[in-house]
Design an enzyme around this catalytic site. Structure first.
Site, PDB file in Angstrom:
ATOM      1  N   TYR A 173     -10.816  -1.145   9.679  1.00 48.49           N
ATOM      2  CA  TYR A 173     -10.949  -2.289   8.383  1.00 48.49           C
ATOM      3  C   TYR A 173     -12.013  -3.174   8.929  1.00 48.49           C
ATOM      4  O   TYR A 173     -12.351  -4.184   8.387  1.00 48.49           O
ATOM      5  CB  TYR A 173      -9.563  -3.131   8.109  1.00 48.49           C
ATOM      6  CG  TYR A 173      -8.872  -2.276   7.403  1.00 48.49           C
ATOM      7  CD1 TYR A 173      -7.542  -1.624   7.658  1.00 48.49           C
ATOM      8  CD2 TYR A 173      -9.284  -1.817   6.160  1.00 48.49           C
ATOM      9  CE1 TYR A 173      -6.784  -0.903   7.002  1.00 48.49           C
ATOM     10  CE2 TYR A 173      -8.561  -1.076   5.255  1.00 48.49           C
ATOM     11  CZ  TYR A 173      -7.093  -0.702   5.702  1.00 48.49           C
ATOM     12  OH  TYR A 173      -6.454   0.236   4.912  1.00 48.49           O
ATOM     13  N   ASP A 198       0.876  -1.275  -0.058  1.00 46.56           N
ATOM     14  CA  ASP A 198       0.029  -0.149  -0.049  1.00 46.56           C
ATOM     15  C   ASP A 198       0.847   1.418  -0.102  1.00 46.56           C
ATOM     16  O   ASP A 198       0.704   2.296   0.999  1.00 46.56           O
ATOM     17  CB  ASP A 198      -0.906  -0.108   1.177  1.00 46.56           C
ATOM     18  CG  ASP A 198      -1.824   1.128   1.409  1.00 46.56           C
ATOM     19  OD1 ASP A 198      -2.194   1.564   2.251  1.00 46.56           O
ATOM     20  OD2 ASP A 198      -2.513   1.547   0.147  1.00 46.56           O
ATOM     21  N   ASN A 245       7.109  -7.415   6.512  1.00 44.76           N
ATOM     22  CA  ASN A 245       5.987  -6.674   7.113  1.00 44.76           C
ATOM     23  C   ASN A 245       4.744  -7.263   6.462  1.00 44.76           C
ATOM     24  O   ASN A 245       4.435  -7.425   5.165  1.00 44.76           O
ATOM     25  CB  ASN A 245       5.971  -5.054   6.463  1.00 44.76           C
ATOM     26  CG  ASN A 245       4.583  -4.422   6.770  1.00 44.76           C
ATOM     27  OD1 ASN A 245       4.336  -4.223   8.071  1.00 44.76           O
ATOM     28  ND2 ASN A 245       3.654  -4.356   5.849  1.00 44.76           N
ATOM     29  N   GLU A 246       3.824  -7.766   7.549  1.00 48.78           N
ATOM     30  CA  GLU A 246       2.635  -8.274   7.345  1.00 48.78           C
ATOM     31  C   GLU A 246       2.858  -9.686   6.280  1.00 48.78           C
ATOM     32  O   GLU A 246       1.882  -9.633   5.334  1.00 48.78           O
ATOM     33  CB  GLU A 246       1.468  -7.469   6.932  1.00 48.78           C
ATOM     34  CG  GLU A 246       1.366  -6.360   7.916  1.00 48.78           C
ATOM     35  CD  GLU A 246       0.245  -5.399   7.378  1.00 48.78           C
ATOM     36  OE1 GLU A 246      -0.016  -5.374   6.195  1.00 48.78           O
ATOM     37  OE2 GLU A 246      -0.275  -4.503   8.203  1.00 48.78           O
ATOM     38  N   GLU A 270       1.258  -0.801  13.924  1.00 45.12           N
ATOM     39  CA  GLU A 270       0.115   0.004  13.005  1.00 45.12           C
ATOM     40  C   GLU A 270      -0.951  -0.059  13.727  1.00 45.12           C
ATOM     41  O   GLU A 270      -1.661  -1.065  14.309  1.00 45.12           O
ATOM     42  CB  GLU A 270       0.197  -0.812  11.667  1.00 45.12           C
ATOM     43  CG  GLU A 270       1.408  -0.379  10.840  1.00 45.12           C
ATOM     44  CD  GLU A 270       1.109  -0.980   9.324  1.00 45.12           C
ATOM     45  OE1 GLU A 270       2.078  -1.350   8.707  1.00 45.12           O
ATOM     46  OE2 GLU A 270       0.176  -1.081   9.079  1.00 45.12           O
ATOM     47  N   ASN A 280       0.059  -5.351  13.918  1.00 47.73           N
ATOM     48  CA  ASN A 280      -0.433  -4.258  13.113  1.00 47.73           C
ATOM     49  C   ASN A 280      -1.952  -4.600  13.183  1.00 47.73           C
ATOM     50  O   ASN A 280      -2.455  -5.717  12.890  1.00 47.73           O
ATOM     51  CB  ASN A 280      -0.339  -4.346  11.623  1.00 47.73           C
ATOM     52  CG  ASN A 280       1.253  -3.907  11.436  1.00 47.73           C
ATOM     53  OD1 ASN A 280       2.087  -3.472  12.314  1.00 47.73           O
ATOM     54  ND2 ASN A 280       1.708  -3.973  10.230  1.00 47.73           N
ATOM     55  N   TRP A 309       0.032   4.391  12.664  1.00 43.37           N
ATOM     56  CA  TRP A 309       0.048   4.546  11.363  1.00 43.37           C
ATOM     57  C   TRP A 309      -0.922   5.468  10.978  1.00 43.37           C
ATOM     58  O   TRP A 309      -1.908   5.426  11.068  1.00 43.37           O
ATOM     59  CB  TRP A 309      -0.359   3.129  10.595  1.00 43.37           C
ATOM     60  CG  TRP A 309      -0.255   3.059   9.252  1.00 43.37           C
ATOM     61  CD1 TRP A 309      -1.000   3.025   8.133  1.00 43.37           C
ATOM     62  CD2 TRP A 309       1.050   2.705   8.899  1.00 43.37           C
ATOM     63  NE1 TRP A 309      -0.422   2.839   7.273  1.00 43.37           N
ATOM     64  CE2 TRP A 309       0.895   2.584   7.163  1.00 43.37           C
ATOM     65  CE3 TRP A 309       2.508   2.436   9.226  1.00 43.37           C
ATOM     66  CZ2 TRP A 309       2.157   2.520   6.339  1.00 43.37           C
ATOM     67  CZ3 TRP A 309       3.547   2.296   8.247  1.00 43.37           C
ATOM     68  CH2 TRP A 309       3.134   2.338   6.743  1.00 43.37           C
ATOM     69  N   TYR A 330      -6.368  -3.168  13.239  1.00 46.12           N
ATOM     70  CA  TYR A 330      -7.135  -2.030  12.572  1.00 46.12           C
ATOM     71  C   TYR A 330      -8.638  -2.156  13.375  1.00 46.12           C
ATOM     72  O   TYR A 330      -9.470  -1.889  12.383  1.00 46.12           O
ATOM     73  CB  TYR A 330      -7.106  -2.264  11.319  1.00 46.12           C
ATOM     74  CG  TYR A 330      -5.600  -1.243  10.968  1.00 46.12           C
ATOM     75  CD1 TYR A 330      -4.581  -2.158  10.641  1.00 46.12           C
ATOM     76  CD2 TYR A 330      -5.700   0.027  10.711  1.00 46.12           C
ATOM     77  CE1 TYR A 330      -3.286  -1.661  10.161  1.00 46.12           C
ATOM     78  CE2 TYR A 330      -4.300   0.649  10.270  1.00 46.12           C
ATOM     79  CZ  TYR A 330      -3.176  -0.270  10.157  1.00 46.12           C
ATOM     80  OH  TYR A 330      -2.089   0.314   9.756  1.00 46.12           O
ATOM     81  N   LYS A 380      -4.332   8.018   6.524  1.00 47.55           N
ATOM     82  CA  LYS A 380      -4.195   7.555   8.050  1.00 47.55           C
ATOM     83  C   LYS A 380      -3.181   8.451   8.954  1.00 47.55           C
ATOM     84  O   LYS A 380      -2.910   8.172   9.944  1.00 47.55           O
ATOM     85  CB  LYS A 380      -3.811   6.178   8.409  1.00 47.55           C
ATOM     86  CG  LYS A 380      -5.064   5.091   7.689  1.00 47.55           C
ATOM     87  CD  LYS A 380      -4.791   3.984   8.130  1.00 47.55           C
ATOM     88  CE  LYS A 380      -5.864   2.850   7.881  1.00 47.55           C
ATOM     89  NZ  LYS A 380      -5.603   2.518   6.321  1.00 47.55           N
TER      90      LYS A 380
HETATM   91  C1  LIG Z   1      -4.901  -4.214   7.175  1.00 46.44           C
HETATM   92  C2  LIG Z   1      -3.446  -3.772   6.637  1.00 46.44           C
HETATM   93  C3  LIG Z   1      -3.220  -2.428   6.857  1.00 46.44           C
HETATM   94  C4  LIG Z   1      -1.976  -1.809   6.019  1.00 46.44           C
HETATM   95  N1  LIG Z   1      -0.776  -2.482   6.730  1.00 46.44           N
HETATM   96  C5  LIG Z   1       0.493  -2.133   5.694  1.00 46.44           C
HETATM   97  C6  LIG Z   1       0.688  -0.664   5.392  1.00 46.44           C
HETATM   98  O1  LIG Z   1       1.612  -0.382   4.408  1.00 46.44           O
HETATM   99  C7  LIG Z   1      -0.833   0.035   4.977  1.00 46.44           C
HETATM  100  O2  LIG Z   1      -0.747   1.277   4.466  1.00 46.44           O
HETATM  101  C8  LIG Z   1      -1.921  -0.367   5.926  1.00 46.44           C
HETATM  102  C9  LIG Z   1      -3.247   0.368   5.605  1.00 46.44           C
HETATM  103  O3  LIG Z   1      -3.998  -0.280   4.696  1.00 46.44           O
HETATM  104  O4  LIG Z   1      -3.491   1.511   5.929  1.00 46.44           O
END
Ligand SMILES: CCC[C@@H]1NC[C@@H](O)[C@H](O)[C@H]1C(=O)O
Length: 600
Positions: free
Chosen positions: A475, A166, A414-415, A509, A469, A554, A471, A573
């Protein structure tokens, strides 16, 4: 892996001349450049600033979204006095890959868009004359390169990237280019580790050179007074009443390495600024100089209007001013290594940073979120090549950044999709191969996305501390349902607690997209009021679990992403807007964090 990644310095033995400014630039959609002799230089391109991403300087969509080969070219003069020196061109970053030509001769290629590399041009140079450097770049994405994605071809024949991440695929000569003249015999690398002995400290060092001349190492305090010296390529500097580097209370010494047995006319000299400090994980605590710390700060991006992903000292200076104002003490270099100057500023300002390789998008579900596919990322023909590049970039990241006191930890993904059993062998390889790369043995970790919990993740034994991370409130369980979001987050934290979590947990995050200037009472999603509600919810949870040792929201600022129906000209964000102005949430954190000690 690069032979030397020392940051350029200028002194009596070394020169560093930046080749920043306007270069010639052109696209090469048909990949004809080599056939048409572009490697010898060209004048029929457009002028393009360096360092900068090329994307936002164009007013037509085809150019901004261009995917494929692109070329840069410029002339540079090499004085006759440089004869006898080793000559290099050092590229601080070319995104995502490059081939370098000098005077029409191919010198080398490099894969990876966020780490430096040097081209030895000694054999191709004309002395006392102008020379031509040409860079053939490429910004295509694939599953066998970092960061992960796909490159598709539209029905009109145009290529287009499909990032599994993203952030916008800004490309080009995103960081400075240096013309270096170096002694033939020189320092290639050095390492430092520290032992604290009451008021005193020991700085253990090693020096790597490419010759046999003797080495002398000295350490000077902030006033320039030499406080310790030692002989040899390995040794220990004994520092009485050491002034330690602390979080948000930095102190830097100057390390000087001299090669040669005549101090008056050394063969080579290399100097750098270092901080004496130790980093340890002890139970659920992160210790700096044996003192527990609490991370307050951000996930960030190298991102700004006009220059895109390019390093911009003006933006960096502003970002540090904002982070100091708000009471932060740390950040993650999400999702790629940043320009070395960021680490130098963090060293000076006493900020801790988690240094991240661009192993992002290793999760097909993320790709699905961005309109991609839904299958296992860790089971595919791309894995062998991806692994080679992944560990190569971890090696260069640690080689480049290992002597910065600001570096707290290494983030190796990352993730990623860690629910998938196929992830386990890949993670084992990466963690085994990275184990001994850092002389200071700093923690290695990665971020766990929403799906990757204490119940579902298959790789929780690997990280030295956990980065989450999460949300809820955005989300999922957004808006009026946020109370369910908080309850669910507490349920998860209770499970971590019940499982007997034995390592620190840092939230790396959390947040909500917010359109600056959008207000509503009572709130709705996307308003500044709602962003504060989400962040207050997280703060309540953080304050209730003592194994949580950090909150990095984040994001510091809004940033550019791909177009999409979930993005309003980028990711919003940010606690600050993309032009670095505060949203309501900035004042929430200014109040929350400035009540706390700087390091906790
Ligand atoms: C649900 C994953 C969230 C995601 N995590 C990685 C970041 O690089 C994105 O910006 C962030 C987003 O979607 O805001």
């Amino acid at each position: 892996m690069e032979t030397s990644l020392l940051y350029p310095v200028t002194n009596d033995q070394r020169t560093d001349q930046k080749l920043d400014g306007l270069w010639q630039f052109k696209f090469d959609e048909m990949k004809q450049g080599v056939k048409d002799g572009w490697e010898t230089g060209f004048h029929d391109g457009v002028s393009m600033p360096v360092p900068a991403s090329f994307n936002d300087f164009f007013t037509d969509k085809e150019s901004r979204e261009y995917t494929g080969d692109f070329w840069y070219s410029r002339k540079f003069f090499v004085p006759s006095a440089a004869k006898g020196k080793a000559l290099f061109l050092r590229f601080d970053a070319v995104t995502h890959r490059a081939t370098i030509f000098v005077n029409g001769k191919e010198i080398r290629s490099h894969e990876g868009g966020f780490l430096p590399f040097a081209a030895d041009i000694s054999s191709a140079i004309h002395y006392g004359a102008e020379n031509t450097v040409v860079v053939k770049g490429n910004n295509e994405l694939s599953r066998e390169a970092l960061p992960a994605g796909d490159t598709i071809t539209l029905r009109n024949g145009k290529k287009m990237v499909r990032p599994f991440f993203d952030f916008y695929n800004y490309s080009g000569l995103n960081r400075s280019v240096h013309l270096l003249t170096l002694p033939q015999e020189r320092v290639l690398d050095y390492t430092t580790t520290f032992e604290l002995n009451g008021q005193d400290a020991t700085v253990n060092y090693t020096v790597t050179t490419n010759g046999d001349a003797p080495v002398t190492v000295s350490l000077a305090d902030a006033d320039g007074q030499v406080v310790a010296t030692a002989q040899g390529k390995e040794g220990a500097l004994q520092v009485k009443n050491a002034h330690l580097w602390q979080v948000r209370n930095a102190y830097l010494y100057t390390l000087t390495i001299q090669v040669g047995d005549d101090a008056q006319t050394p063969v080579d000299t290399y100097t750098d600024r270092i901080g004496i400090r130790t980093i340890k994980i002890s139970g659920t605590n992160i210790l700096v100089n044996d003192k527990p710390i609490y991370l307050k700060g951000f996930g960030r991006h190298e991102d700004s209007p006009f220059a895109g992903r390019a390093f911009d000292l003006n933006v960096e200076k502003k970002d540090f001013a904002l982070m100091k104002w708000i009471g932060a003490n740390s950040f993650r270099t999400s999702h790629y290594p940043y320009d070395e100057q960021v680490y130098k500023i963090a060293d000076e300002e006493g900020f801790l940073l988690t240094d991240e390789v661009p192993a992002v998008g290793f999760k097909m579900a993320a790709a699905a979120f961005l309109g991609g596919l839904n299958q296992s990322f860790f089971k595919g023909p791309w894995l062998k090549k991806l692994h080679e590049r992944h560990i190569d970039q971890i090696r260069d990241l640690i080689k480049r950044d290992k002597n910065h006191p600001s570096v707290l930890a290494w983030s190796l993904f990352n993730e990623p999709d860690t629910i998938d059993e196929n992830a386990v062998p890949y993670f084992k390889q990466i963690f085994d191969e990275s184990k001994d790369l850092d002389p200071q043995s700093r923690p290695r970790t990665f971020t766990l996305s929403e799906d990757d919990t204490i119940e579902t993740s298959k790789v929780l034994d690997f990280p030295d501390f956990y980065m989450l991370n999460r949300y809820p409130g955005w989300y999922h369980f957004g808006g009026y349902q946020i109370s369910d979001g908080e309850a669910g987050l507490r349920d998860e934290m209770d499970k971590w607690q019940k499982a007997g979590v034995t390592k620190p947990v840092v939230f790396t995050e959390f947040g909500a997209d917010t359109e600056a200037g959008l207000h509503k009472l009572p709130s709705v999603m996307w308003t500044e009021e709602y962003q504060v509600e989400v962040l207050k919810m997280f703060s309540r949870v953080f304050d209730d679990y003592d194994f949580i040792k950090g909150e990095q929201v984040w994001n510091l600022a809004d940033f550019q992403t791909v177009e999409g129906n979930m993005r309003v000209n980028g990711n919003k964000k940010g606690i600050f807007t993309r032009d670095r102005q505060p949203k309501e949430a900035a004042f929430f954190y200014h109040d929350r964090w400035n009540k706390l000690p700087l390091d906790y």
